[in-house]
Design a protein around this motif. Sequence first.
Motif, PDB file in Angstrom:
ATOM      1  N   HIS A 376       0.861  -1.182   0.000  1.00  0.00           N
ATOM      2  CA  HIS A 376       0.000   0.000   0.000  1.00  0.00           C
ATOM      3  C   HIS A 376       0.902   1.239   0.000  1.00  0.00           C
ATOM      4  CE1 HIS A 376      -3.784  -2.174   1.339  1.00  0.00           C
ATOM      5  NE2 HIS A 376      -2.840  -3.077   1.544  1.00  0.00           N
ATOM      6  N   GLU A 377       0.298   2.405  -0.196  1.00  0.00           N
ATOM      7  CA  GLU A 377       1.067   3.651  -0.136  1.00  0.00           C
ATOM      8  C   GLU A 377       0.226   4.735   0.523  1.00  0.00           C
ATOM      9  OE1 GLU A 377       3.975   5.161  -3.283  1.00  0.00           O
ATOM     10  OE2 GLU A 377       2.234   6.464  -3.620  1.00  0.00           O
ATOM     11  N   ALA A 378       0.834   5.483   1.425  1.00  0.00           N
ATOM     12  CA  ALA A 378       0.126   6.541   2.143  1.00  0.00           C
ATOM     13  C   ALA A 378      -0.121   7.729   1.217  1.00  0.00           C
ATOM     14  CB  ALA A 378       0.932   6.976   3.361  1.00  0.00           C
ATOM     15  N   SER A 379      -1.390   8.120   1.069  1.00  0.00           N
ATOM     16  CA  SER A 379      -1.734   9.249   0.210  1.00  0.00           C
ATOM     17  C   SER A 379      -1.641  10.574   0.956  1.00  0.00           C
ATOM     18  CB  SER A 379      -3.156   9.074  -0.337  1.00  0.00           C
ATOM     19  OG  SER A 379      -4.088   8.937   0.720  1.00  0.00           O
ATOM     20  N   SER A 380      -1.470  10.512   2.279  1.00  0.00           N
ATOM     21  CA  SER A 380      -1.292  11.725   3.078  1.00  0.00           C
ATOM     22  C   SER A 380      -0.568  11.336   4.366  1.00  0.00           C
ATOM     23  CB  SER A 380      -2.643  12.375   3.403  1.00  0.00           C
ATOM     24  OG  SER A 380      -3.442  11.500   4.180  1.00  0.00           O
ATOM     25  N   ASP A 381      -0.118  12.352   5.111  1.00  0.00           N
ATOM     26  CA  ASP A 381       0.524  12.075   6.396  1.00  0.00           C
ATOM     27  C   ASP A 381      -0.489  11.419   7.334  1.00  0.00           C
ATOM     28  OD1 ASP A 381       2.680  13.357   5.317  1.00  0.00           O
ATOM     29  OD2 ASP A 381       2.464  15.192   6.504  1.00  0.00           O
ATOM     30  N   CYS A 382      -0.004  10.488   8.146  1.00  0.00           N
ATOM     31  CA  CYS A 382      -0.896   9.842   9.108  1.00  0.00           C
ATOM     32  C   CYS A 382      -0.080   9.400  10.313  1.00  0.00           C
ATOM     33  CB  CYS A 382      -1.625   8.651   8.476  1.00  0.00           C
ATOM     34  SG  CYS A 382      -0.530   7.310   7.957  1.00  0.00           S
ATOM     35  N   VAL A 383      -0.747   8.802  11.282  1.00  0.00           N
ATOM     36  CA  VAL A 383      -0.100   8.327  12.502  1.00  0.00           C
ATOM     37  C   VAL A 383      -0.415   6.852  12.681  1.00  0.00           C
ATOM     38  CG1 VAL A 383       0.049   8.561  15.009  1.00  0.00           C
ATOM     39  CG2 VAL A 383      -0.229  10.596  13.585  1.00  0.00           C
ATOM     40  N   VAL A 384       0.624   6.042  12.909  1.00  0.00           N
ATOM     41  CA  VAL A 384       0.470   4.605  13.166  1.00  0.00           C
ATOM     42  C   VAL A 384       1.263   4.270  14.428  1.00  0.00           C
ATOM     43  CG1 VAL A 384       0.877   2.261  12.341  1.00  0.00           C
ATOM     44  CG2 VAL A 384       0.176   4.048  10.719  1.00  0.00           C
ATOM     45  N   GLY A 385       0.593   3.762  15.440  1.00  0.00           N
ATOM     46  CA  GLY A 385       1.266   3.396  16.675  1.00  0.00           C
ATOM     47  C   GLY A 385       1.918   4.570  17.384  1.00  0.00           C
ATOM     48  N   GLY A 386       1.391   5.782  17.167  1.00  0.00           N
ATOM     49  CA  GLY A 386       1.959   6.978  17.778  1.00  0.00           C
ATOM     50  C   GLY A 386       3.092   7.590  16.974  1.00  0.00           C
ATOM     51  N   TYR A 387       3.469   6.971  15.866  1.00  0.00           N
ATOM     52  CA  TYR A 387       4.549   7.486  15.016  1.00  0.00           C
ATOM     53  C   TYR A 387       3.980   8.212  13.800  1.00  0.00           C
ATOM     54  CZ  TYR A 387       7.456   4.183  17.648  1.00  0.00           C
ATOM     55  OH  TYR A 387       8.105   3.500  18.645  1.00  0.00           O
ATOM     56  N   ASN A 388       4.667   9.269  13.387  1.00  0.00           N
ATOM     57  CA  ASN A 388       4.283   9.988  12.177  1.00  0.00           C
ATOM     58  C   ASN A 388       4.738   9.218  10.942  1.00  0.00           C
ATOM     59  OD1 ASN A 388       3.169  12.126  13.600  1.00  0.00           O
ATOM     60  ND2 ASN A 388       5.091  13.266  13.677  1.00  0.00           N
ATOM     61  N   VAL A 389       3.831   9.026  10.010  1.00  0.00           N
ATOM     62  CA  VAL A 389       4.149   8.346   8.745  1.00  0.00           C
ATOM     63  C   VAL A 389       3.924   9.351   7.615  1.00  0.00           C
ATOM     64  CG1 VAL A 389       3.583   6.449   7.187  1.00  0.00           C
ATOM     65  CG2 VAL A 389       3.459   6.114   9.676  1.00  0.00           C
ATOM     66  N   PRO A 390       5.004   9.798   6.940  1.00  0.00           N
ATOM     67  CA  PRO A 390       4.854  10.819   5.896  1.00  0.00           C
ATOM     68  C   PRO A 390       4.120  10.299   4.665  1.00  0.00           C
ATOM     69  CG  PRO A 390       7.138  10.651   6.667  1.00  0.00           C
ATOM     70  CD  PRO A 390       6.411   9.462   7.181  1.00  0.00           C
ATOM     71  N   ARG A 391       3.507  11.219   3.983  1.00  0.00           N
ATOM     72  CA  ARG A 391       2.858  10.908   2.713  1.00  0.00           C
ATOM     73  C   ARG A 391       3.863  10.271   1.749  1.00  0.00           C
ATOM     74  NH1 ARG A 391       0.738  15.547  -1.560  1.00  0.00           N
ATOM     75  NH2 ARG A 391       0.090  14.096  -3.214  1.00  0.00           N
ATOM     76  N   GLY A 392       3.393   9.300   0.956  1.00  0.00           N
ATOM     77  CA  GLY A 392       4.258   8.646  -0.014  1.00  0.00           C
ATOM     78  C   GLY A 392       4.988   7.427   0.527  1.00  0.00           C
ATOM     79  N   THR A 393       4.853   7.167   1.837  1.00  0.00           N
ATOM     80  CA  THR A 393       5.506   6.004   2.428  1.00  0.00           C
ATOM     81  C   THR A 393       4.812   4.728   1.959  1.00  0.00           C
ATOM     82  OG1 THR A 393       6.135   7.247   4.405  1.00  0.00           O
ATOM     83  CG2 THR A 393       6.103   4.844   4.581  1.00  0.00           C
ATOM     84  N   MET A 394       5.603   3.742   1.543  1.00  0.00           N
ATOM     85  CA  MET A 394       5.054   2.454   1.146  1.00  0.00           C
ATOM     86  C   MET A 394       4.840   1.588   2.383  1.00  0.00           C
ATOM     87  SD  MET A 394       6.374  -0.183  -1.812  1.00  0.00           S
ATOM     88  CE  MET A 394       7.779  -0.903  -0.962  1.00  0.00           C
ATOM     89  N   LEU A 395       3.668   0.977   2.478  1.00  0.00           N
ATOM     90  CA  LEU A 395       3.323   0.123   3.618  1.00  0.00           C
ATOM     91  C   LEU A 395       3.419  -1.341   3.217  1.00  0.00           C
ATOM     92  CD1 LEU A 395       2.042  -0.500   6.434  1.00  0.00           C
ATOM     93  CD2 LEU A 395      -0.192  -0.298   5.293  1.00  0.00           C
TER      94      LEU A 395
END
Length: 506
Positions: A376-395
């Motif tokens: 998957h790929e993040a289409s916007s900044d988000c938070v997972v487990g209290g950590y910041n995940v920048p937009r464009g990060t591949m999951l």
Amino acid sequence: MEIPYLLTTTLLLLLFTTLYLLLRRRSSTLPPTIFPSLPIIGHLYLLKPPLYRTLAKLSAKHGPILRLQLGFRRVLIVSSPSAAEECFTRNDIVFANRPKMLFGKIIGVNYTSLAWSPYGDNWRNLRRIASIEILSIHRLNEFHDIRVEETRLLIQKLLSACNSGSSQVTMKFSFYELTLNVMMRMISGKRYFGGDNPELEEEGKRFRDMLDETFVLAGASNVGDYLPVLSWLGVKGLEKKLIKLQEKRDVFFQGLIDQLRKSKGTEDVNKRKTMIELLLSLQETEPEYYTDAMIRSFVLVLLAAGSDTSAGTMEWVMSLLLNHPQVLKKAQNEIDTVIGNNRLVDESDIPNLPYLRCIINETLRLYPAGPLLVPHEASSDCVVGGYNVPRGTMLIVNQWAIHHDPKVWDEPETFNPERFEGLEGTRDGFKLLPFGSGRRSCPGEGLAVRMLGMTLGSIIQCFDWERTSEELVDMTEGPGLTMPKAIPLVAKCKPRVEMTNLLSDL
């Protein structure tokens, strides 16, 4: 002169200090990573096959939410049920996109296919077609007789082998031909294997070779997905192979489309439509959307997702049962009690065979057909487990790691179907993810569960199974996208005495 100079210097120092603190604060809330991350290649030096095991070891050491830099790509590795749940519930829309990779082209033909389309109107329409028009309960019920017939033909094939004195069966080929026959009959109305038409069988072999090549290429490492400079420098071997494969697949599927288009108007109006015929009828109303290219891509994804994965899971199930004969006997006793000896197991019986479902679930836990869920790929900044995940990060969700985590499962490496007793369906929260989760979960789950349950239930009901030697079946995993067995399963079978009368009537 000195005052303006001091003022400027002071302001610059304050500015740089503020920026440094902001950057430090931002980086401190990013998921943990691994030192060192090398220039240009990042953490690519850490990756060794099989990738799901390597990533599981890294997550066990550094945490279930791990940030890696793979070339130019930021990658988030998730290896815990709670983190996976957060990705597929609160952040489900954020992670509904797919990254652009050669892998996506191999599996989905192009980036507008069901498997790899960006999240949006086009994907929603493709998903609607798959879920409602193609793989709905109503449509699956329409094709029920195909699955029944192919299962009975498999039983007849096994029975014939026993009667001829050749009781040893290569299960991989038997299951693969069954699943391909089922899928191709649903998609185009053609039955390739086990019939009396040499031309059709030869056509089926050509298609099987193309499908095998698709999985081989998809499982191959493509460093160009992470270091584009290599592609710019001319390292395009995988891309060239893909182009040739696409050409062969296009010719094959276009031939199926043209044959069914020519026969339109001559078929029985009461006859059910194959999947291609249904898509061609939709093409009449929206020709600009339902193009031949779209239909080719759509049916390829259905075939790739519905054949190799189901056949592989059946092979793992039988391998485990041969190594645990007491489990096989318990499954036979359940079938004898619920179904009896006067008819074969049917799909409608599966809810009443809970131990059989436990066996399937436990196999999917130990040997998931997709050990790493499709990226998957993040289409916007988000938070997972209290950590910041920048937009464009591949999951990447490592479901193999979740399925084998001793913090999640008691004795995770032990085959123990009883652990699933009392569980409805194929999930246990987010501890078990054989078909993914969220918006982009597998739409073919219903079909897979039906095929697995009826096929396995029938051959367990009709035959006694043994290993070909005293040694346990080798359970080594082979290379590939869908975790195949390294050594194909060969098993011995003989008709069960209790089923003599029924088998004699087949």
